[in-house]
Design a protein around this motif. Structure first.
Motif, mmCIF file in Angstrom:
data_model
loop_
_atom_site.group_PDB
_atom_site.id
_atom_site.type_symbol
_atom_site.label_atom_id
_atom_site.label_comp_id
_atom_site.label_asym_id
_atom_site.label_seq_id
_atom_site.Cartn_x
_atom_site.Cartn_y
_atom_site.Cartn_z
ATOM 1 N N MET A 1 0.816 -1.208 0.000
ATOM 2 C CA MET A 1 0.000 0.000 0.000
ATOM 3 C C MET A 1 0.854 1.264 0.000
ATOM 4 S SD MET A 1 -3.202 1.059 2.484
ATOM 5 C CE MET A 1 -2.210 1.362 3.953
ATOM 6 N N GLY A 2 2.057 1.192 0.592
ATOM 7 C CA GLY A 2 2.910 2.370 0.686
ATOM 8 C C GLY A 2 3.685 2.691 -0.581
ATOM 9 N N LEU A 3 3.577 1.840 -1.588
ATOM 10 C CA LEU A 3 4.283 2.105 -2.843
ATOM 11 C C LEU A 3 3.446 3.018 -3.739
ATOM 12 C CD1 LEU A 3 5.590 -1.492 -3.706
ATOM 13 C CD2 LEU A 3 6.738 0.307 -2.389
ATOM 14 N N GLY A 4 4.097 3.660 -4.678
ATOM 15 C CA GLY A 4 3.366 4.409 -5.705
ATOM 16 C C GLY A 4 3.092 5.859 -5.404
ATOM 17 N N GLY A 5 3.545 6.359 -4.251
ATOM 18 C CA GLY A 5 3.444 7.793 -4.014
ATOM 19 C C GLY A 5 2.199 8.287 -3.323
ATOM 20 N N GLY A 6 1.492 7.421 -2.631
ATOM 21 C CA GLY A 6 0.324 7.890 -1.874
ATOM 22 C C GLY A 6 -0.934 7.950 -2.713
ATOM 23 N N TRP A 7 -1.930 8.697 -2.189
ATOM 24 C CA TRP A 7 -3.278 8.661 -2.749
ATOM 25 C C TRP A 7 -3.601 9.841 -3.668
ATOM 26 C CZ3 TRP A 7 -5.871 4.225 -1.744
ATOM 27 C CH2 TRP A 7 -5.387 3.440 -0.697
ATOM 28 N N SER A 8 -2.594 10.610 -4.042
ATOM 29 C CA SER A 8 -2.846 11.789 -4.867
ATOM 30 C C SER A 8 -3.170 11.449 -6.310
ATOM 31 C CB SER A 8 -1.624 12.713 -4.835
ATOM 32 O OG SER A 8 -0.504 12.067 -5.413
ATOM 33 N N GLY A 9 -2.721 10.265 -6.759
ATOM 34 C CA GLY A 9 -2.965 9.879 -8.144
ATOM 35 C C GLY A 9 -2.022 10.534 -9.131
ATOM 36 N N ASN A 10 -0.930 11.139 -8.629
ATOM 37 C CA ASN A 10 0.042 11.762 -9.520
ATOM 38 C C ASN A 10 0.756 10.708 -10.350
ATOM 39 O OD1 ASN A 10 -0.530 14.338 -8.584
ATOM 40 N ND2 ASN A 10 1.008 14.219 -6.949
ATOM 41 N N PRO A 11 1.329 11.100 -11.481
ATOM 42 C CA PRO A 11 2.009 10.119 -12.353
ATOM 43 C C PRO A 11 3.150 9.415 -11.636
ATOM 44 C CG PRO A 11 1.633 12.190 -13.518
ATOM 45 C CD PRO A 11 1.292 12.447 -12.088
ATOM 46 N N VAL A 12 3.415 8.192 -12.059
ATOM 47 C CA VAL A 12 4.524 7.418 -11.521
ATOM 48 C C VAL A 12 5.842 8.019 -12.019
ATOM 49 C CG1 VAL A 12 5.696 5.186 -11.684
ATOM 50 C CG2 VAL A 12 3.234 5.283 -11.277
ATOM 51 N N THR A 13 6.797 8.143 -11.111
ATOM 52 C CA THR A 13 8.096 8.731 -11.437
ATOM 53 C C THR A 13 9.195 7.674 -11.291
ATOM 54 O OG1 THR A 13 8.536 9.382 -9.154
ATOM 55 C CG2 THR A 13 7.326 10.956 -10.547
ATOM 56 N N PRO A 14 10.369 7.911 -11.886
ATOM 57 C CA PRO A 14 11.497 6.981 -11.695
ATOM 58 C C PRO A 14 11.854 6.807 -10.222
ATOM 59 C CG PRO A 14 11.940 8.439 -13.531
ATOM 60 C CD PRO A 14 10.694 8.960 -12.887
ATOM 61 N N GLU A 15 11.699 7.856 -9.432
ATOM 62 C CA GLU A 15 12.007 7.763 -8.005
ATOM 63 C C GLU A 15 11.075 6.775 -7.307
ATOM 64 O OE1 GLU A 15 11.660 10.598 -9.671
ATOM 65 O OE2 GLU A 15 13.781 11.220 -9.694
ATOM 66 N N LEU A 16 9.806 6.756 -7.690
ATOM 67 C CA LEU A 16 8.842 5.830 -7.087
ATOM 68 C C LEU A 16 9.144 4.389 -7.507
ATOM 69 C CD1 LEU A 16 5.529 7.878 -7.468
ATOM 70 C CD2 LEU A 16 6.827 7.458 -5.368
ATOM 71 N N VAL A 17 9.571 4.206 -8.735
ATOM 72 C CA VAL A 17 9.957 2.862 -9.192
ATOM 73 C C VAL A 17 11.198 2.404 -8.434
ATOM 74 C CG1 VAL A 17 10.717 1.475 -11.154
ATOM 75 C CG2 VAL A 17 8.914 3.193 -11.459
ATOM 76 N N LYS A 18 12.141 3.315 -8.227
ATOM 77 C CA LYS A 18 13.357 2.992 -7.469
ATOM 78 C C LYS A 18 12.994 2.578 -6.039
ATOM 79 C CE LYS A 18 17.838 5.016 -6.144
ATOM 80 N NZ LYS A 18 17.687 5.067 -4.679
ATOM 81 N N GLN A 19 12.059 3.304 -5.425
ATOM 82 C CA GLN A 19 11.610 2.954 -4.075
ATOM 83 C C GLN A 19 11.016 1.554 -4.052
ATOM 84 O OE1 GLN A 19 7.813 4.422 -2.793
ATOM 85 N NE2 GLN A 19 8.536 4.823 -0.702
ATOM 86 N N ALA A 20 10.240 1.216 -5.074
ATOM 87 C CA ALA A 20 9.636 -0.116 -5.145
ATOM 88 C C ALA A 20 10.711 -1.189 -5.285
ATOM 89 C CB ALA A 20 8.660 -0.185 -6.320
ATOM 90 N N HIS A 21 11.716 -0.943 -6.122
ATOM 91 C CA HIS A 21 12.831 -1.886 -6.254
ATOM 92 C C HIS A 21 13.492 -2.117 -4.895
ATOM 93 C CE1 HIS A 21 13.499 -3.031 -10.434
ATOM 94 N NE2 HIS A 21 13.199 -1.798 -10.826
ATOM 95 N N GLU A 22 13.742 -1.044 -4.174
ATOM 96 C CA GLU A 22 14.433 -1.151 -2.882
ATOM 97 C C GLU A 22 13.590 -1.916 -1.871
ATOM 98 O OE1 GLU A 22 15.155 2.932 -2.014
ATOM 99 O OE2 GLU A 22 16.973 3.055 -3.265
#
Length: 325
Positions: free
Chosen positions: A22-43
């Motif tokens: 649930m904590g992946l993807g940048g919260g509930w704002s619905g903003n576009p996915v960024t490389p930083e969010l993908v990096k967080q998911a990898h980690e």
């Protein structure tokens, strides 16, 4: 007592600890996915794998779909990962969609099947391992759910099914119409949320009138080999480092006891809190909700620890804030 979880008994290569996404993807704002969010998911995935986690929990609504999107990007960049893990997602909750379309639950065949299509697309997979129905829908038609499940199973889009936040009676009602066994039930359970235990302790006690947990659910799931999964098992960090200003004496005392046990056993507070849940004979699967790699790794010892009866009860009584009846 068997050390296997109900899912493991059914042949699933599912670790007892689950990473909740649930904590992946940048919260509930619905903003576009960024490389930083993908990096967080990898980690987060790498941290989970480093402590033996092989199961990942999603829902179609998490981060308004972005949690599955970033996880799908991880799978795209690491295609070998798909065969190493169990992926679970949930559907049935719908957000408010304007006037006359309130936030609601929806177990209609159309919504279930269309939700799965979206889940598969976002996760970049062809088949989902386990689909859970999110919170109970009062308008549920079991035969309609059964038809949706049958269609999803026959098409190979979903391998197995379960529920979330349901009572034993609700599961029996649904199972009567469904050919496939319901194999999991995800409920809020933690050192903070104790109704699942207090319901049994307060049988024939006046205090039982204050307990909201549905009677017999724990026992029913154990008898039917239904995997009990605990959401929010770390109680949002209350017992593992969160600021306790304004919290009850019971929470503060329990946090101190967790700290003392962690120091004695040379482990983390997170491991103690999770080991307490995992000590239950139901072989509960805690679904860790953090996306922080360091906090995921702090859970590493949970499966290795086995609290004594005295330690387990010490934590339970402390968190209750009162002696056993």
């Amino acid at each position: 007592m068997s050390k296997l979880t109900p899912l493991q008994k059914r042949g699933w290569n599912a670790s007892q600890l689950v990473l909740g996404c649930m904590g992946l993807g940048g919260g509930w704002s619905g903003n576009p996915v960024t490389p930083e969010l993908v990096k967080q998911a990898h980690e987060a995935v790498e941290a989970a794998q480093s402590i033996g986690i092989t199961m990942f929990d999603h829902a179609d609504i998490y981060a308004r779909g972005n949690a599955e999107l970033v996880f799908g990007q991880v799978l795209k960049e690491r295609p070998e990962l798909r065969d190493q893990i169990v992926i679970q997602s949930k559907c049935g909750i719908r957000f408010e969609e304007g006037p006359g379309r309130p936030g609601r639950f929806d177990f209609s065949k159309e919504h279930i099947t269309s939700s799965v299509e979206g889940i598969l697309s976002r996760l970049n997979i062809e088949s989902l391992d386990i689909l859970l129905l999110h919170r109970p829908d009062p308008l549920m038609e079991p035969d309609e759910v059964a038809e949706a499940f049958r269609q999803l199973k026959q098409s190979g889009k979903v391998k197995a099914f379960g529920v979330s936040n349901m009572s034993a009676a609700q599961i029996r009602f649904l199972q009567a119409s469904i050919e496939e066994p319901l194999i999991a039930n995800q409920l809020e359970m933690s050192l903070l949320k104790l109704d699942w235990l207090d319901n049994g302790i307060h049988q024939n006690q006046k205090q039982g009138t204050q307990v909201s947990f549905p009677d017999g659910t724990m026992e029913f799931c154990q008898m039917e080999n239904i995997q009990l999964q605990a959401w929010s098992p770390l109680a949002k960090g209350l017992f593992s480092g969160k600021d306790l200003e304004g919290q009850s004496d019971a929470v503060k005392q329990t946090a101190a006891l967790v700290q003392a046990m962690a120091e004695e056993k040379e482990t983390t507070r997170e491991a103690i809190v999770l080991a307490w849940l995992m000590r239950h004979p139901a072989r509960i699967q805690p679904v860790i909700g953090t996306s922080q790699a360091a906090r995921i790794r702090a859970c590493q010892d949970a499966a290795k620890l086995e609290l004594t009866r005295e330690e387990w009860y010490s934590l339970y009584v402390s968190s209750r804030g009162s002696r056993m009846p």
